[in-house]
Design a protein around this motif. Structure first.
Motif, PDB file in Angstrom:
ATOM      1  N   HIS A 119      73.937  26.631 102.459  1.00 37.83           N
ATOM      2  CA  HIS A 119      74.748  27.556 102.323  1.00 37.83           C
ATOM      3  C   HIS A 119      74.558  29.002 101.966  1.00 37.83           C
ATOM      4  CE1 HIS A 119      79.209  29.093 101.624  1.00 37.83           C
ATOM      5  NE2 HIS A 119      78.897  29.516 100.372  1.00 37.83           N
ATOM      6  N   HIS A 120      73.416  29.224 100.858  1.00 43.31           N
ATOM      7  CA  HIS A 120      72.781  30.130 100.727  1.00 43.31           C
ATOM      8  C   HIS A 120      71.596  29.926 101.169  1.00 43.31           C
ATOM      9  CE1 HIS A 120      76.122  30.845  97.806  1.00 43.31           C
ATOM     10  NE2 HIS A 120      75.672  29.486  96.961  1.00 43.31           N
ATOM     11  N   ASN A 121      71.303  30.750 102.084  1.00 41.89           N
ATOM     12  CA  ASN A 121      70.326  29.993 103.399  1.00 41.89           C
ATOM     13  C   ASN A 121      69.308  30.798 102.725  1.00 41.89           C
ATOM     14  OD1 ASN A 121      68.743  29.250 105.524  1.00 41.89           O
ATOM     15  ND2 ASN A 121      70.144  29.692 106.797  1.00 41.89           N
ATOM     16  N   GLY A 122      68.356  32.099 103.136  1.00 42.19           N
ATOM     17  CA  GLY A 122      67.229  32.395 103.053  1.00 42.19           C
ATOM     18  C   GLY A 122      66.563  32.170 103.292  1.00 42.19           C
ATOM     19  N   ASP A 123      64.825  32.419 102.523  1.00 41.39           N
ATOM     20  CA  ASP A 123      64.034  31.522 103.297  1.00 41.39           C
ATOM     21  C   ASP A 123      63.975  29.828 102.690  1.00 41.39           C
ATOM     22  OD1 ASP A 123      61.336  30.658 100.823  1.00 41.39           O
ATOM     23  OD2 ASP A 123      63.075  31.928 100.221  1.00 41.39           O
ATOM     24  N   ARG A 124      63.602  29.171 104.475  1.00 42.36           N
ATOM     25  CA  ARG A 124      62.817  27.798 103.968  1.00 42.36           C
ATOM     26  C   ARG A 124      62.486  27.331 103.177  1.00 42.36           C
ATOM     27  NH1 ARG A 124      61.274  24.654 107.821  1.00 42.36           N
ATOM     28  NH2 ARG A 124      62.646  23.118 108.162  1.00 42.36           N
ATOM     29  N   GLN A 125      61.596  28.651 102.480  1.00 43.29           N
ATOM     30  CA  GLN A 125      60.823  27.449 101.407  1.00 43.29           C
ATOM     31  C   GLN A 125      61.929  28.017  99.864  1.00 43.29           C
ATOM     32  OE1 GLN A 125      56.797  29.781 100.462  1.00 43.29           O
ATOM     33  NE2 GLN A 125      56.360  28.508  99.114  1.00 43.29           N
ATOM     34  N   GLY A 126      62.733  28.616  99.779  1.00 42.04           N
ATOM     35  CA  GLY A 126      63.123  28.558  98.061  1.00 42.04           C
ATOM     36  C   GLY A 126      64.368  27.916  98.963  1.00 42.04           C
ATOM     37  N   LEU A 127      64.762  27.199  99.893  1.00 45.31           N
ATOM     38  CA  LEU A 127      65.426  26.791 100.064  1.00 45.31           C
ATOM     39  C   LEU A 127      65.161  24.918  99.684  1.00 45.31           C
ATOM     40  CD1 LEU A 127      68.828  25.415 101.389  1.00 45.31           C
ATOM     41  CD2 LEU A 127      67.638  25.950 103.419  1.00 45.31           C
ATOM     42  N   HIS A 128      63.998  24.611 100.146  1.00 43.94           N
ATOM     43  CA  HIS A 128      63.897  23.775 100.018  1.00 43.94           C
ATOM     44  C   HIS A 128      62.781  23.027  98.323  1.00 43.94           C
ATOM     45  CE1 HIS A 128      62.264  22.988 105.122  1.00 43.94           C
ATOM     46  NE2 HIS A 128      63.556  23.187 104.519  1.00 43.94           N
ATOM     47  N   ALA A 129      62.845  23.804  97.655  1.00 47.47           N
ATOM     48  CA  ALA A 129      63.138  23.793  96.578  1.00 47.47           C
ATOM     49  C   ALA A 129      64.207  23.369  96.549  1.00 47.47           C
ATOM     50  CB  ALA A 129      62.084  25.159  96.082  1.00 47.47           C
ATOM     51  N   ARG A 130      65.747  24.240  96.209  1.00 52.25           N
ATOM     52  CA  ARG A 130      66.362  24.430  95.756  1.00 52.25           C
ATOM     53  C   ARG A 130      66.553  22.647  96.416  1.00 52.25           C
ATOM     54  NH1 ARG A 130      66.974  29.290  97.385  1.00 52.25           N
ATOM     55  NH2 ARG A 130      68.593  28.821  99.455  1.00 52.25           N
ATOM     56  N   ILE A 131      66.294  22.239  97.728  1.00 50.40           N
ATOM     57  CA  ILE A 131      67.016  20.835  97.481  1.00 50.40           C
ATOM     58  C   ILE A 131      66.592  19.445  96.832  1.00 50.40           C
ATOM     59  CG2 ILE A 131      67.322  18.665  99.611  1.00 50.40           C
ATOM     60  CD1 ILE A 131      67.827  21.481 101.368  1.00 50.40           C
ATOM     61  N   ARG A 132      64.978  20.127  97.003  1.00 53.73           N
ATOM     62  CA  ARG A 132      63.989  19.123  95.750  1.00 53.73           C
ATOM     63  C   ARG A 132      64.369  19.427  94.084  1.00 53.73           C
ATOM     64  NH1 ARG A 132      60.401  21.912  95.613  1.00 53.73           N
ATOM     65  NH2 ARG A 132      59.196  21.182  98.089  1.00 53.73           N
ATOM     66  N   GLU A 133      65.198  20.277  94.006  1.00 52.51           N
ATOM     67  CA  GLU A 133      65.403  20.198  92.894  1.00 52.51           C
ATOM     68  C   GLU A 133      67.258  19.329  92.792  1.00 52.51           C
ATOM     69  OE1 GLU A 133      65.392  24.773  91.983  1.00 52.51           O
ATOM     70  OE2 GLU A 133      63.100  24.662  91.321  1.00 52.51           O
ATOM     71  N   ALA A 162      67.811  25.345 109.310  1.00 48.68           N
ATOM     72  CA  ALA A 162      66.940  24.650 107.971  1.00 48.68           C
ATOM     73  C   ALA A 162      65.941  23.930 107.528  1.00 48.68           C
ATOM     74  CB  ALA A 162      68.572  25.283 107.382  1.00 48.68           C
ATOM     75  N   PHE A 163      66.550  22.917 108.085  1.00 52.47           N
ATOM     76  CA  PHE A 163      65.404  21.379 107.620  1.00 52.47           C
ATOM     77  C   PHE A 163      65.371  20.422 108.120  1.00 52.47           C
ATOM     78  CE2 PHE A 163      69.355  21.903 105.084  1.00 52.47           C
ATOM     79  CZ  PHE A 163      69.960  20.998 105.351  1.00 52.47           C
ATOM     80  N   THR A 164      65.290  19.487 109.121  1.00 58.39           N
ATOM     81  CA  THR A 164      64.276  18.464 109.367  1.00 58.39           C
ATOM     82  C   THR A 164      64.485  17.097 108.692  1.00 58.39           C
ATOM     83  OG1 THR A 164      61.787  17.722 109.142  1.00 58.39           O
ATOM     84  CG2 THR A 164      63.308  19.456 111.157  1.00 58.39           C
ATOM     85  N   VAL A 165      65.261  15.953 109.685  1.00 63.80           N
ATOM     86  CA  VAL A 165      64.812  14.756 108.616  1.00 63.80           C
ATOM     87  C   VAL A 165      63.592  14.761 108.399  1.00 63.80           C
ATOM     88  CG1 VAL A 165      64.535  12.018 109.412  1.00 63.80           C
ATOM     89  CG2 VAL A 165      67.162  14.164 109.841  1.00 63.80           C
ATOM     90  N   PRO A 166      62.954  14.868 108.732  1.00 63.31           N
ATOM     91  CA  PRO A 166      60.983  14.422 107.858  1.00 63.31           C
ATOM     92  C   PRO A 166      61.123  15.257 106.680  1.00 63.31           C
ATOM     93  CG  PRO A 166      60.820  14.365 110.216  1.00 63.31           C
ATOM     94  CD  PRO A 166      62.410  15.062 109.917  1.00 63.31           C
ATOM     95  N   GLU A 167      61.340  16.538 106.791  1.00 59.36           N
ATOM     96  CA  GLU A 167      61.668  17.501 105.686  1.00 59.36           C
ATOM     97  C   GLU A 167      62.332  17.138 104.305  1.00 59.36           C
ATOM     98  OE1 GLU A 167      60.638  21.851 108.046  1.00 59.36           O
ATOM     99  OE2 GLU A 167      62.093  20.919 107.559  1.00 59.36           O
ATOM    100  N   LEU A 168      62.918  16.723 105.205  1.00 57.23           N
ATOM    101  CA  LEU A 168      64.343  16.236 103.543  1.00 57.23           C
ATOM    102  C   LEU A 168      63.503  15.041 103.240  1.00 57.23           C
ATOM    103  CD1 LEU A 168      68.116  16.065 105.678  1.00 57.23           C
ATOM    104  CD2 LEU A 168      66.988  17.954 103.247  1.00 57.23           C
TER     105      LEU A 168
END
Length: 302
Positions: A119-133, A162-168
């Motif tokens: 929803h708050h896209n921004g950069d992929r690296q930051g998004l992935h960090a938020r998902i991990r957290e 924004a992300f892929t299944v392997p990344e998730l």
């Protein structure tokens, strides 16, 4: 066999919809704290009590103004987070797991999705960090017996890259500190409008076969595209999809025939409509060759 689950996003009478679906053997009801302007979860609780075998899937992300205000008052959200009415911050994830358990009166939630984490896209690296957290407190909640599994429900995250299944999967492993995680499902739109996931699945590509290959459930949302798709399907097209069928059932049949899909989510307050939908979704599917032929006729509808 593809399953028919109850989606409650657009439900105007969630108690009636859930009662009809549960009585007909619906395996899963999908909801969220913000649905029904914040009323759906509490309204579903009595139905879930009467039908304890029905699984419940809820979400964390979007919130009503009242929910945001309560989280802010409780020190769970910052003012900036509350203003956006969307958060997957760890503190809010912990808060909302507890709130959903209380509202649904289910001490153990079957499935909890991060709701449009992009929803708050921004950069992929930051998004992935938020998902991990966000995955970290979900793993903790699973370890404490508060939920059985978690996932990601997105409208455009896979489509927009924004992300892929392997990344998730990797992010969940990092959050858990273990290859064995609670990441168990994804939800994405699958329909004659959102047709790319169908085309990709037929080719063995995209999020659906990847998620199924990981052992996850894959639920297709909005198979009728918010209810407006049947009006956009003329009788000759419906008949081409399946001889003698009507536009609504033709649209459902296309979505339900997607290879690798666990189930589709639908809502109705009409018992006959639910029965007809269940017969369509759980009945004989279109063959991959036939589905590929149908997809070849269609262009994404704007």
């Amino acid at each position: 066999m593809t399953l028919l689950g109850l989606g409650t996003y657009r439900s105007r009478d969630v108690v009636t919809s859930a009662t009809i679906a549960a009585a007909a053997g619906c395996p899963l009801i999908d909801t969220a704290p913000a649905y029904g302007k914040g009323t759906h979860q509490a309204a579903l609780a009595p139905v879930l009590k009467e039908h304890p075998r029905v699984r419940i899937a809820t979400k964390i992300g979007h919130m009503t103004t009242g929910q945001a205000r309560a989280a802010l008052t409780g020190g769970v959200l910052t003012e900036a987070e509350a203003a956006t009415r969307h958060s997957i911050a760890p503190a809010y994830v912990r808060h909302q797991v507890g709130m959903s358990r209380a509202e649904l009166r289910r001490p153990v939630l079957d499935l909890v999705y991060l709701h449009n984490p992009d929803h708050h896209n921004g950069d992929r690296q930051g998004l992935h960090a938020r998902i991990r957290e966000a995955f970290t407190p979900l793993e903790e909640a699973r370890a404490e017996g508060m939920l059985l599994g978690y996932g990601v429900a997105t409208w455009s995250g896979f489509r927009d890259g924004a992300f892929t299944v392997p990344e998730l999967a990797r992010l969940a492993e990092e959050a858990a500190g273990d290859p064995c995680t609670g990441l168990a499902a994804v939800q994405l739109p699958v329909s004659m409008v959102e047709i790319d996931p169908i085309r990709q699945a037929l080719a063995g590509k995209g999020p659906i076969p990847a998620a199924r290959g990981a052992g996850w459930e894959v639920w297709g949302s909005a198979p009728l595209h918010g209810g407006d798709l049947p009006a956009r399907i003329n009788d000759p097209l419906a008949d081409y999809i399946a001889t003698g069928t009507d536009p609504a059932r033709a649209a459902l049949l296309v979505a339900a025939s997607t290879p690798g899909l666990t189930g589709v989510l639908l809502s109705t307050t009409n018992t006959n409509h639910w029965r007809q939908a269940a017969e369509t979704v759980t009945g004989q599917r279109l063959s991959p060759l036939r589905l590929k032929d149908i997809c070849g006729l269609l262009q994404p509808v704007p």
